[in-house]
Design an enzyme around this catalytic site. Sequence first.
Site, PDB file in Angstrom:
ATOM      1  N   GLN A   1       5.233  -3.087  -9.201  1.00  0.00           N
ATOM      2  CA  GLN A   1       4.143  -2.579  -8.377  1.00  0.00           C
ATOM      3  C   GLN A   1       3.983  -1.081  -8.607  1.00  0.00           C
ATOM      4  OE1 GLN A   1       3.990  -0.508  -5.394  1.00  0.00           O
ATOM      5  NE2 GLN A   1       1.872  -0.978  -4.875  1.00  0.00           N
TER       6      GLN A   1
ATOM      7  N   ASP B   1      -7.433  -1.306  -2.624  1.00  0.00           N
ATOM      8  CA  ASP B   1      -6.620  -0.225  -3.190  1.00  0.00           C
ATOM      9  C   ASP B   1      -7.492   1.004  -3.452  1.00  0.00           C
ATOM     10  OD1 ASP B   1      -5.036   1.423  -4.831  1.00  0.00           O
ATOM     11  OD2 ASP B   1      -4.016  -0.299  -5.715  1.00  0.00           O
TER      12      ASP B   1
ATOM     13  N   GLY C   1      -4.506  -4.193   0.467  1.00  0.00           N
ATOM     14  CA  GLY C   1      -4.608  -2.885  -0.145  1.00  0.00           C
ATOM     15  C   GLY C   1      -3.621  -2.682  -1.281  1.00  0.00           C
ATOM     16  N   HIS C   2      -3.335  -1.414  -1.572  1.00  0.00           N
ATOM     17  CA  HIS C   2      -2.431  -1.044  -2.660  1.00  0.00           C
ATOM     18  C   HIS C   2      -1.056  -1.672  -2.456  1.00  0.00           C
ATOM     19  CE1 HIS C   2      -0.852   1.496  -5.854  1.00  0.00           C
ATOM     20  NE2 HIS C   2       0.104   1.915  -5.051  1.00  0.00           N
ATOM     21  N   PHE C   3      -0.575  -1.644  -1.228  1.00  0.00           N
ATOM     22  CA  PHE C   3       0.672  -2.321  -0.861  1.00  0.00           C
ATOM     23  C   PHE C   3       0.301  -3.660  -0.234  1.00  0.00           C
ATOM     24  CE2 PHE C   3       1.850   2.186  -0.892  1.00  0.00           C
ATOM     25  CZ  PHE C   3       2.986   2.150  -1.682  1.00  0.00           C
TER      26      PHE C   3
END
Length: 311
Positions: free
Chosen positions: A126, A261, A287-289
Amino acid sequence: MKTIVTAALALMASATQAQPSPSTSATTTYHTVKVDSLNIFYREAGPKDAPTILMLHGYPSSSRMFATLIPLLADRYHLVAPDYPGFGQSDAPPDSQFRYTFDQLAQVVDHFTQAVGLKTYALYQQDYGGPVGMRLAIAHPERVRAIIVQNAVAHEAGLGAGWELRRAFWRDRAANEAKVIAPFVSLEGAKARHLGSSPDPQRYDPETWQDEYALLSRPGQRQIQSALFFDYQTNVAAYPRWQAWLREHRPPLLVLWGKYDPSFAVAGARAYKRDVPAAEVHILDAGHFALDEKVDEMAALIRSFLGRLNP
């Protein structure tokens, strides 16, 4: 009436037999190992003789980002998640004593895998885990059984308009460092990386970015993260090499991508299919995480994907 009662009793019996999801405390253990004179912290779970997933975290997180996912996989897989030097609970020597480059992080993680006895593994990469993981894959293709990509870019298509200032930083570090690094290590920046453009911000635990900000506020972190992000340009330069490796080796590839993201465009997820046409790509409402919002869905996708490799 008898039919209704029978159905109700069957439902109650089913509920009684249902097993709750395992807790982190029942699955995860926490360790530190000496690697290249550094104390490297890592989380571990699952049977050691099971197929291994090497979990490589992003910025500015640590192995903690996998805390909710690990218990959902630990019955079937051996999970190992280290913190890089400068991150989480691992040593963070000043940049005058350690070269904060992605080559160096990958070397430490490579030596870490040897120290803890990992022979083969699926890579879960990631964000920053992508550059680290791809270096490991190129160095040791025989070890890589599969790759799980979660918002980690290997194609220019994944870099949005927000990267223009970052490219300016790479061209002229002195002139652009304050503009790039100040928000990079701020509380607002940490929060924005999690929320992105998500329509459901109430699903996010604010302690996540508050804890990340606390780590970013430690002495020397601004210099560490500036040095490492300045080196990020080597990753962009390496994209063609990574793509060539993917086309040559065609590893089993699962791409999970949070579409909210703020840093990495969805086009970066679909680009992987140009290199590995059989890649399984899922665009998530996250989202990004993405684990912040979709951990159960992602666990199911990972179990299905890896289950086909390890029936």
